[in-house]
Write an enzyme that holds these catalytic residues in place. Sequence first.
Site, short mmCIF file in Angstrom:
data_model
loop_
_atom_site.label_atom_id
_atom_site.label_comp_id
_atom_site.label_asym_id
_atom_site.label_seq_id
_atom_site.Cartn_x
_atom_site.Cartn_y
_atom_site.Cartn_z
N GLY A 8 0.46 7.57 -3.03
CA GLY A 8 0.72 6.26 -3.62
C GLY A 8 0.07 6.15 -4.99
O GLY A 8 -0.52 5.12 -5.34
N ARG A 11 1.47 3.39 -8.50
CA ARG A 11 1.23 1.99 -8.87
C ARG A 11 -0.16 1.55 -8.42
O ARG A 11 -0.80 2.20 -7.61
CB ARG A 11 2.29 1.08 -8.24
CG ARG A 11 3.64 1.23 -8.88
CD ARG A 11 4.65 0.24 -8.34
NE ARG A 11 5.08 0.54 -6.99
CZ ARG A 11 5.05 -0.30 -5.97
NH1 ARG A 11 4.58 -1.52 -6.14
NH2 ARG A 11 5.48 0.06 -4.78
N ASN A 88 -4.24 6.86 -0.24
CA ASN A 88 -4.19 5.51 -0.81
C ASN A 88 -2.87 4.79 -0.51
O ASN A 88 -2.83 3.57 -0.50
CB ASN A 88 -4.42 5.61 -2.33
CG ASN A 88 -4.00 4.36 -3.05
OD1 ASN A 88 -4.74 3.37 -3.09
ND2 ASN A 88 -2.78 4.35 -3.61
N TYR A 153 -2.00 -4.27 10.10
CA TYR A 153 -2.75 -3.69 8.97
C TYR A 153 -4.21 -3.45 9.36
O TYR A 153 -4.79 -2.40 9.04
CB TYR A 153 -2.62 -4.68 7.81
CG TYR A 153 -3.15 -4.24 6.48
CD1 TYR A 153 -2.38 -3.43 5.63
CD2 TYR A 153 -4.39 -4.67 6.01
CE1 TYR A 153 -2.86 -3.06 4.38
CE2 TYR A 153 -4.87 -4.32 4.77
CZ TYR A 153 -4.11 -3.51 3.95
OH TYR A 153 -4.57 -3.17 2.71
N ALA A 155 -5.39 -2.93 12.38
CA ALA A 155 -5.43 -1.81 13.33
C ALA A 155 -5.31 -0.49 12.59
O ALA A 155 -6.03 0.48 12.87
CB ALA A 155 -4.31 -1.95 14.36
N ALA A 156 -4.40 -0.45 11.61
CA ALA A 156 -4.19 0.79 10.84
C ALA A 156 -5.44 1.14 10.03
O ALA A 156 -5.91 2.29 10.04
CB ALA A 156 -2.98 0.62 9.91
N LYS A 157 -6.00 0.16 9.33
CA LYS A 157 -7.17 0.44 8.48
C LYS A 157 -8.41 0.72 9.32
O LYS A 157 -9.23 1.57 8.97
CB LYS A 157 -7.43 -0.74 7.54
CG LYS A 157 -6.34 -0.96 6.49
CD LYS A 157 -6.15 0.23 5.58
CE LYS A 157 -5.40 -0.14 4.30
NZ LYS A 157 -5.10 1.07 3.49
P1 NAP Z 1 0.76 -1.30 -4.41
O1 NAP Z 1 0.46 -1.75 -5.80
O2 NAP Z 1 1.78 -2.02 -3.60
O3 NAP Z 1 1.11 0.26 -4.45
C1 NAP Z 1 1.42 0.94 -3.27
C2 NAP Z 1 1.56 2.42 -3.56
O4 NAP Z 1 1.78 3.10 -2.32
C3 NAP Z 1 2.75 2.74 -4.44
O5 NAP Z 1 2.40 3.81 -5.29
C4 NAP Z 1 3.82 3.19 -3.43
O6 NAP Z 1 4.78 4.11 -3.96
C5 NAP Z 1 2.95 3.89 -2.41
N1 NAP Z 1 3.56 4.01 -1.08
C6 NAP Z 1 3.90 3.01 -0.22
N2 NAP Z 1 4.42 3.52 0.91
C7 NAP Z 1 4.40 4.88 0.76
C8 NAP Z 1 4.79 5.96 1.59
N3 NAP Z 1 5.33 5.76 2.80
N4 NAP Z 1 4.64 7.23 1.12
C9 NAP Z 1 4.11 7.45 -0.12
N5 NAP Z 1 3.73 6.46 -0.94
C10 NAP Z 1 3.87 5.19 -0.50
O7 NAP Z 1 -0.57 -1.35 -3.51
P2 NAP Z 1 -2.13 -1.36 -3.89
O8 NAP Z 1 -2.60 -2.76 -3.87
O9 NAP Z 1 -2.39 -0.52 -5.08
O10 NAP Z 1 -2.72 -0.67 -2.58
C11 NAP Z 1 -3.19 0.66 -2.56
C12 NAP Z 1 -4.02 0.86 -1.29
O11 NAP Z 1 -5.12 -0.05 -1.32
C13 NAP Z 1 -3.26 0.55 0.00
O12 NAP Z 1 -3.63 1.47 1.00
C14 NAP Z 1 -3.73 -0.84 0.36
O13 NAP Z 1 -3.60 -1.08 1.72
C15 NAP Z 1 -5.16 -0.77 -0.11
N6 NAP Z 1 -5.78 -2.08 -0.37
C16 NAP Z 1 -5.27 -2.93 -1.30
C17 NAP Z 1 -5.89 -4.15 -1.51
C18 NAP Z 1 -5.40 -5.13 -2.54
O14 NAP Z 1 -5.91 -6.26 -2.56
N7 NAP Z 1 -4.45 -4.78 -3.40
C19 NAP Z 1 -7.01 -4.51 -0.76
C20 NAP Z 1 -7.51 -3.61 0.18
C21 NAP Z 1 -6.89 -2.40 0.37
P3 NAP Z 1 6.13 3.61 -4.76
O15 NAP Z 1 5.63 3.16 -6.13
O16 NAP Z 1 6.97 4.83 -4.82
O17 NAP Z 1 6.69 2.48 -3.95
#
Ligand code: NAP
Length: 242
Positions: A8, A11, A88, A153, A155-157
């Site tokens: 991931g 983005r 990620n 979410y 449960a997964a985390k």
């Molecule tokens: P995001 O901006 O929505 O970006 C998600 C990324 O994951 C994108 O690059 C997407 O690829 C990729 N992705 C999604 N499903 C995928 C799959 N099945 N296989 C490969 N790539 C996949 O999310 P983010 O906020 O940066 O989150 C990143 C991580 O941080 C996640 O694990 C999220 O749960 C965790 N997190 C986020 C927050 C928050 O507040 N934002 C808080 C705690 C934890 P595409 O661009 O190709 O769609």
Amino acid sequence: MKYALVTGGSRGIGAAICKALAKEGYPILINYVSREDAALEVKREIEEAGGAAELLKFNVSVPKEAEEALDGWMAAHPDDYIAVLVNNAGIRRDTLLMWMEDKDWYDVINTHLNGFFHVTRKAITPMAKKKWGRVISVASLSGIKGMPGQTNYSAAKGGVIAATKALALEVAKRRVTVNAVAPGFVETDMTKELDQNSLKDTIPAGRFGTAEEVADLVAFLASEKAGYITGQVIEINGGLNT
Ligand code: NAP
């Protein structure tokens, strides 16, 4: 040559991690599932700053796809290995459990928890053989503290956090560290529909975090300096969980 793979990486937090690890000198494998345009933009920015990056498209939730992509990369790079893996990639499908459809549950578990398994089991063997590696998973405050609407979410985390602690013990003697970071609210596409103005009043620091702040923490855990930190979950949330 030691590479860093960021799932991931196209983005949000993943893109910031790609850029931070590229600054540390790692050639980066930018994984993504659909947004090739975004992944190419991350690659362009890394190269413009003097780094190296390539795209590695696969869906982390599909075991065959992850395996084929990683086997293919490894076969094409017999003298290189993935020394830093950042799990990620992630999605949210929030709803109350009483309304949750099968797909909401399984997609979230398959992406975060099974994704951790599909990618980490491939990357861990070369790290153990070379006697140096870093596995860092982006978990969440939701994996530590209950959040209504996020049973899937959480449960997964929570599963990723528990797997991190167990795997850390399996490879500690091989100089491979395994840690998780647990962000609170971070400004990305994933949180763009949340009402930041009302939520930020609940955060002691008074604001959402940035993807770059999470990336700096991940880069530290990936560094030589963090070699004695393993099996840990480092929270980064502006004081939301003290
Ligand atoms: P995001 O901006 O929505 O970006 C998600 C990324 O994951 C994108 O690059 C997407 O690829 C990729 N992705 C999604 N499903 C995928 C799959 N099945 N296989 C490969 N790539 C996949 O999310 P983010 O906020 O940066 O989150 C990143 C991580 O941080 C996640 O694990 C999220 O749960 C965790 N997190 C986020 C927050 C928050 O507040 N934002 C808080 C705690 C934890 P595409 O661009 O190709 O769609």
